[in-house]
Design a protein around this motif. Structure first.
Motif: not given
Length: 139
Positions: A71-85
């Motif tokens: 729960g320190l960070i969350r995953v953002l799925a904004v682009e299929s090729a990359k995962t942003y935290f």
């Protein structure tokens, strides 16, 4: 990294049930030192290497996923090729600037979401992520 920064990260990790290893503390210091931000595994790895933190890309990947589970960070799925935290775990939404791979926060108060379908029996809605994709005019 200062000793004081390391202590803050160590406490943050302990509060979230993670053992504060040297690598976790160093990555947490890098991750949270600049306030709320959005990073890929590769970007944090580059920052770690530049800061002299001896860590592999796989370790950064695993650590970010451990931070997410805690729960320190969350995953953002904004682009299929990359995962942003995202270091900001509060309720908020995002703009994604196509072609620049830039993620910007949108305060939750700026968007109203209604008429969500009821979740299946035994389930509850944990979070709603809104990603508004942007591009420069004329592109």
């Amino acid at each position: 990294m200062t000793a004081e920064a390391g202590m803050g990260s160590e406490m943050r990790l302990r509060e979230h049930g993670l053992r504060p290893t040297r690598q976790r503390i160093a990555l947490a210091d890098l991750l949270f030192a600049k306030g709320d931000r959005h990073l890929t595994v590769e970007e944090l790895h580059e920052e770690a290497v530049a800061a002299g933190v001896p860590v592999s890309l796989a370790t950064v990947y695993n650590t970010l996923h451990q931070f997410t589970e805690a729960g320190l960070i969350r995953v953002l799925a904004v682009e299929s090729a990359k995962t942003y935290f995202d270091t900001n775990v509060s309720d908020h939404h995002h703009f994604f600037v196509e072609g620049q791979n830039e993620v910007l926060d949108i305060p939750v108060s700026n968007i109203s979401i209604s008429n969500l379908p009821p979740p299946p029996e035994g389930m509850e809605i944990a979070h709603v992520d809104v990603v508004i994709r942007l591009r420069r005019k004329g592109d």
